[in-house]
Design a protein around this motif. Structure first.
Motif, mmCIF file in Angstrom:
data_model
loop_
_atom_site.group_PDB
_atom_site.id
_atom_site.type_symbol
_atom_site.label_atom_id
_atom_site.label_comp_id
_atom_site.label_asym_id
_atom_site.label_seq_id
_atom_site.Cartn_x
_atom_site.Cartn_y
_atom_site.Cartn_z
ATOM 1 N N ALA A 1 -36.845 -22.792 -71.364
ATOM 2 C CA ALA A 1 -36.028 -23.202 -70.223
ATOM 3 C C ALA A 1 -34.579 -23.362 -70.654
ATOM 4 N N ARG A 2 -33.625 -23.032 -69.718
ATOM 5 C CA ARG A 2 -32.207 -23.088 -70.028
ATOM 6 C C ARG A 2 -31.769 -24.507 -70.313
ATOM 7 N N ARG A 3 -30.940 -24.702 -71.359
ATOM 8 C CA ARG A 3 -30.488 -26.029 -71.725
ATOM 9 C C ARG A 3 -28.978 -26.024 -71.963
ATOM 10 N N THR A 4 -28.413 -27.206 -71.925
ATOM 11 C CA THR A 4 -26.981 -27.359 -72.104
ATOM 12 C C THR A 4 -26.571 -27.001 -73.527
ATOM 13 N N THR A 5 -25.420 -26.290 -73.654
ATOM 14 C CA THR A 5 -24.895 -25.923 -74.968
ATOM 15 C C THR A 5 -23.552 -26.625 -75.194
ATOM 16 N N LEU A 6 -23.041 -26.553 -76.436
ATOM 17 C CA LEU A 6 -21.730 -27.117 -76.735
ATOM 18 C C LEU A 6 -20.650 -26.408 -75.935
ATOM 19 N N ALA A 7 -20.822 -25.102 -75.731
ATOM 20 C CA ALA A 7 -19.836 -24.339 -74.972
ATOM 21 C C ALA A 7 -19.734 -24.841 -73.536
ATOM 22 N N THR A 8 -20.896 -25.203 -72.955
ATOM 23 C CA THR A 8 -20.905 -25.742 -71.594
ATOM 24 C C THR A 8 -20.096 -27.033 -71.519
ATOM 25 N N ILE A 9 -20.308 -27.915 -72.478
ATOM 26 C CA ILE A 9 -19.588 -29.190 -72.514
ATOM 27 C C ILE A 9 -18.105 -28.958 -72.765
ATOM 28 N N ALA A 10 -17.769 -28.047 -73.677
ATOM 29 C CA ALA A 10 -16.373 -27.769 -74.006
ATOM 30 C C ALA A 10 -15.617 -27.248 -72.797
ATOM 31 N N GLN A 11 -16.243 -26.332 -72.040
ATOM 32 C CA GLN A 11 -15.597 -25.781 -70.849
ATOM 33 C C GLN A 11 -15.348 -26.867 -69.811
ATOM 34 N N ALA A 12 -16.351 -27.737 -69.613
ATOM 35 C CA ALA A 12 -16.201 -28.800 -68.621
ATOM 36 C C ALA A 12 -15.142 -29.815 -69.025
ATOM 37 N N ALA A 13 -14.990 -30.052 -70.323
ATOM 38 C CA ALA A 13 -14.033 -31.047 -70.817
ATOM 39 C C ALA A 13 -12.643 -30.464 -71.028
ATOM 40 N N GLY A 14 -12.540 -29.126 -71.023
ATOM 41 C CA GLY A 14 -11.249 -28.493 -71.260
ATOM 42 C C GLY A 14 -10.804 -28.587 -72.710
ATOM 43 N N VAL A 15 -11.761 -28.579 -73.640
ATOM 44 C CA VAL A 15 -11.454 -28.636 -75.074
ATOM 45 C C VAL A 15 -12.202 -27.513 -75.777
ATOM 46 N N SER A 16 -12.004 -27.413 -77.064
ATOM 47 C CA SER A 16 -12.670 -26.371 -77.838
ATOM 48 C C SER A 16 -14.093 -26.787 -78.202
ATOM 49 N N VAL A 17 -14.917 -25.781 -78.533
ATOM 50 C CA VAL A 17 -16.274 -26.056 -78.984
ATOM 51 C C VAL A 17 -16.237 -26.893 -80.267
ATOM 52 N N ALA A 18 -15.233 -26.607 -81.120
ATOM 53 C CA ALA A 18 -15.118 -27.354 -82.378
ATOM 54 C C ALA A 18 -14.900 -28.839 -82.115
ATOM 55 N N THR A 19 -14.116 -29.150 -81.071
ATOM 56 C CA THR A 19 -13.873 -30.559 -80.747
ATOM 57 C C THR A 19 -15.155 -31.244 -80.286
ATOM 58 N N VAL A 20 -15.920 -30.560 -79.434
ATOM 59 C CA VAL A 20 -17.185 -31.125 -78.972
ATOM 60 C C VAL A 20 -18.123 -31.346 -80.156
ATOM 61 N N SER A 21 -18.141 -30.376 -81.078
ATOM 62 C CA SER A 21 -18.989 -30.490 -82.263
ATOM 63 C C SER A 21 -18.618 -31.719 -83.091
ATOM 64 N N LYS A 22 -17.320 -31.991 -83.186
ATOM 65 C CA LYS A 22 -16.870 -33.162 -83.940
ATOM 66 C C LYS A 22 -17.382 -34.455 -83.292
ATOM 67 N N VAL A 23 -17.347 -34.484 -81.952
ATOM 68 C CA VAL A 23 -17.825 -35.679 -81.246
ATOM 69 C C VAL A 23 -19.326 -35.852 -81.473
ATOM 70 N N VAL A 24 -20.082 -34.748 -81.362
ATOM 71 C CA VAL A 24 -21.532 -34.811 -81.548
ATOM 72 C C VAL A 24 -21.866 -35.304 -82.945
ATOM 73 N N ASN A 25 -21.068 -34.860 -83.939
ATOM 74 C CA ASN A 25 -21.343 -35.226 -85.331
ATOM 75 C C ASN A 25 -20.610 -36.480 -85.771
ATOM 76 N N GLU A 26 -20.021 -37.191 -84.761
ATOM 77 C CA GLU A 26 -19.384 -38.494 -84.998
ATOM 78 C C GLU A 26 -18.243 -38.420 -85.991
ATOM 79 N N ARG A 27 -17.471 -37.325 -85.922
ATOM 80 C CA ARG A 27 -16.267 -37.203 -86.748
ATOM 81 C C ARG A 27 -15.182 -38.112 -86.165
ATOM 82 N N SER A 28 -14.283 -38.590 -87.019
ATOM 83 C CA SER A 28 -13.264 -39.548 -86.585
ATOM 84 C C SER A 28 -11.979 -38.885 -86.099
#
Length: 335
Positions: free
Chosen positions: A5-32
């Motif tokens: 079944a289709r699931r949410t990806t980092l790209a989906t979140i990045a597009q909705a937030a207006g930021v890069s996938v790398a930024t979303v990845s940093k948030v997911v991985n609790e980067r400062s």
């Protein structure tokens, strides 16, 4: 539930937030190194989309995968036998089982995945579209054991041939010469209860035996329902000479009601149960009942859950195991 079944990806979140996938990845991985306002916006979107980190979503099935088994309501003899079948299969396949009472809080599906659960087995439970969507988003496969409602096309389930069981139970009573036969079952909306009742009605119709409306009672799958349903039937001006019940607990409650009124089982009233739990063998007299292969159903549910957790496809969304009439001392020829 389909594992693809289709699931949410980092790209989906990045597009909705207006930021890069790398930024979303940093948030997911609790980067400062992410601005507080950006972090808050990304976290809110992750929450809204029910995002589950890939470490949980796509990990290979562990050597000792853990399956959650949830029960609704109180545990009964049926529940114990179902759990025994699940545990037997888990032992054979090297899986672990965690047992819990169904609690669908806001993030219940995500919390199960975060706790390391690889699949969910729900015993006699009801799942709405909202529940199924939450499990889809979390990537958690679901198997419903003995579903209360008609299985959704998205849900894998394991049950028994309830219609055939109801047919066999009633045919047994008809063969003993009974024509005034009642039915005391579980919830009217429960699909298993409906199938057992339809099997009862089909056998009665085939034998041209009338079924007065007062002869059919719905309630819960409990001893108390047998007490009350039995009292309602035995209070009739022309009570039945035999009763088919929706499960063994109901049968025992009905037998107790008959006993308090001075009726003998089976000389004055024949009774048939359903399930063939330990209660049926301990009853006095031992209960004629329809054997539902509860342990085998639990085993099949566990094996199906593990296959889904491993990304495999199963041959059928709904599996039904055969029922069998077990004749004991609670039924006798109609006098």
């Amino acid at each position: 539930m389909r594992p693809d079944a289709r699931r949410t990806t980092l790209a989906t979140i990045a597009q909705a937030a207006g930021v890069s996938v790398a930024t979303v990845s940093k948030v997911v991985n609790e980067r400062s190194d992410v601005a507080p306002q950006t972090r808050a916006r990304v976290l809110e979107l992750l929450h809204q989309h029910g995002y589950i980190a890939p470490v949980f979503r796509h990990a290979e099935v562990a050597t000792n995968p853990t399956i959650e088994v949830q029960f609704d309501g109180d545990l009964k003899t049926y529940s114990a036998e179902a759990l025994a079948g699940i545990m037997d299969a888990a032992t054979d396949l090297g899986a672990s089982v965690v047992v819990s009472k169904a609690s669908r809080t806001t993030h219940w599906a995500r919390d199960l995945v975060a706790a390391g659960r690889r699949a969910l087995i729900a015993v006699t439970s009801v799942y709405t579209t909202a529940h199924l969507n939450a499990l889809d988003r979390a990537g958690l496969p679901l198997v419903v054991l003995d579903p209360l409602h008609l299985p959704h096309s998205r849900v894998n389930s394991v049950g028994a041939t309830n219609f055939a069981g109801g047919l066999a139970a009633t045919q047994h009573l008809l063969a003993l010469g009974h024509r005034r036969i009642g039915y005391v079952g579980g919830p009217a909306i429960a699909v298993c209860n409906q199938a057992r009742m339809h099997g009862f009605r089909a056998a009665m119709e085939a034998a041209s035996a009338p079924v007065p409306a007062a002869y059919v009672r719905s309630g819960e799958f409990t001893y108390q329902a047998g007490l009350h349903g039995g009292a309602a039937l035995l209070d009739l001006e022309e009570p039945p000479t035999a009763v088919f019940t929706g499960n063994d607990e109901i049968a025992l409650g009905l037998i107790e009601t008959a006993r308090t009124r001075g009726l003998r089982i089976p000389e004055d009233l024949s009774v048939v149960g359903f399930d063939d739990t330990l209660l049926a063998r301990m009853a006095s007299p031992p209960l004629t009942t329809v054997r539902q292969p509860i342990r085998e159903m639990g085993s099949v549910a566990l094996r199906t859950a593990l296959r889904l957790a491993n990304g495999e496809k199963v041959e059928s969304y709904h599996i039904e195991l055969a029922t069998e009439l077990v004749t004991r001392e609670s039924t006798a020829p109609c006098r």
